[in-house]
Design a protein around this motif. Structure first.
Motif, PDB file in Angstrom:
ATOM      1  N   TYR A   1       0.828  -1.205   0.000  1.00 14.93           N
ATOM      2  CA  TYR A   1       0.000   0.000   0.000  1.00 14.93           C
ATOM      3  C   TYR A   1       0.866   1.261   0.000  1.00 14.93           C
ATOM      4  O   TYR A   1       0.370   2.354   0.236  1.00 14.93           O
ATOM      5  CB  TYR A   1      -0.924   0.024   1.223  1.00 14.93           C
ATOM      6  N   GLY A   2       2.151   1.111  -0.219  1.00 14.81           N
ATOM      7  CA  GLY A   2       3.039   2.264  -0.279  1.00 14.81           C
ATOM      8  C   GLY A   2       3.718   2.622   1.028  1.00 14.81           C
ATOM      9  O   GLY A   2       4.441   3.606   1.110  1.00 14.81           O
ATOM     10  N   GLY A   3       3.490   1.825   2.063  1.00 12.99           N
ATOM     11  CA  GLY A   3       4.075   2.105   3.368  1.00 12.99           C
ATOM     12  C   GLY A   3       5.461   1.524   3.536  1.00 12.99           C
ATOM     13  O   GLY A   3       6.025   0.921   2.626  1.00 12.99           O
TER      14      GLY A   3
ATOM     15  N   SER B   1     -11.798  -3.078   5.093  1.00 16.44           N
ATOM     16  CA  SER B   1     -11.920  -4.022   3.974  1.00 16.44           C
ATOM     17  C   SER B   1     -10.768  -3.763   3.002  1.00 16.44           C
ATOM     18  O   SER B   1     -10.089  -2.734   3.086  1.00 16.44           O
ATOM     19  CB  SER B   1     -13.258  -3.818   3.256  1.00 16.44           C
ATOM     20  N   GLU B   2     -10.574  -4.661   2.094  1.00 21.15           N
ATOM     21  CA  GLU B   2      -9.509  -4.469   1.105  1.00 21.15           C
ATOM     22  C   GLU B   2      -9.757  -3.206   0.286  1.00 21.15           C
ATOM     23  O   GLU B   2      -8.832  -2.461  -0.021  1.00 21.15           O
ATOM     24  CB  GLU B   2      -9.404  -5.693   0.189  1.00 21.15           C
ATOM     25  N   ALA B   3     -11.017  -2.935  -0.040  1.00 22.75           N
ATOM     26  CA  ALA B   3     -11.344  -1.722  -0.804  1.00 22.75           C
ATOM     27  C   ALA B   3     -11.003  -0.470  -0.006  1.00 22.75           C
ATOM     28  O   ALA B   3     -10.473   0.499  -0.560  1.00 22.75           O
ATOM     29  CB  ALA B   3     -12.827  -1.723  -1.176  1.00 22.75           C
TER      30      ALA B   3
ATOM     31  N   GLN C   1      -3.112   4.134   0.781  1.00 21.36           N
ATOM     32  CA  GLN C   1      -2.176   4.670  -0.218  1.00 21.36           C
ATOM     33  C   GLN C   1      -2.128   6.193  -0.178  1.00 21.36           C
ATOM     34  O   GLN C   1      -1.087   6.786  -0.396  1.00 21.36           O
ATOM     35  CB  GLN C   1      -2.530   4.155  -1.604  1.00 21.36           C
ATOM     36  N   LYS C   2      -3.246   6.828   0.106  1.00 21.71           N
ATOM     37  CA  LYS C   2      -3.266   8.279   0.236  1.00 21.71           C
ATOM     38  C   LYS C   2      -2.598   8.723   1.527  1.00 21.71           C
ATOM     39  O   LYS C   2      -1.975   9.789   1.582  1.00 21.71           O
ATOM     40  CB  LYS C   2      -4.714   8.797   0.207  1.00 21.71           C
TER      41      LYS C   2
END
Length: 85
Positions: A28-30, A72-74, A81-82
């Protein structure tokens, strides 16, 4: 509208240093670090700037921790990510 990255974090350098996604997985960009690393990072920052350490701890705990653990995954795709930018 939605706030831009500068409004969300207060300091764009925090994202550049990976401090806005310490425990968020790399997918997720972390940074994908564990809880011990998170605690050590916050503790080291607190030695010099308590308010900055609290900002980072709050963002990573209150701001993203609940989504990371219970979302949830959504929701993870949409918000995590934001949050790291």
């Amino acid at each position: 509208g939605e706030p831009d990255a500068d409004d969300r974090a207060g300091d764009p350098h925090l994202a550049e240093l990976g401090l806005l996604g310490i425990r968020i997985p790399e997918a997720y960009g972390g940074s994908g670090l564990d809880t011990l690393a998170y605690a050590m990072i916050v503790e080291e920052i607190a030695k010099f700037d308590g308010s900055l350490a609290l900002t980072i701890a709050s963002h990573n705990g209150l701001g993203t921790g609940h989504i990371l653990r219970f979302g949830s995954e959504a929701q993870k795709q949409k918000y995590l990510q934001k949050a790291v930018t």
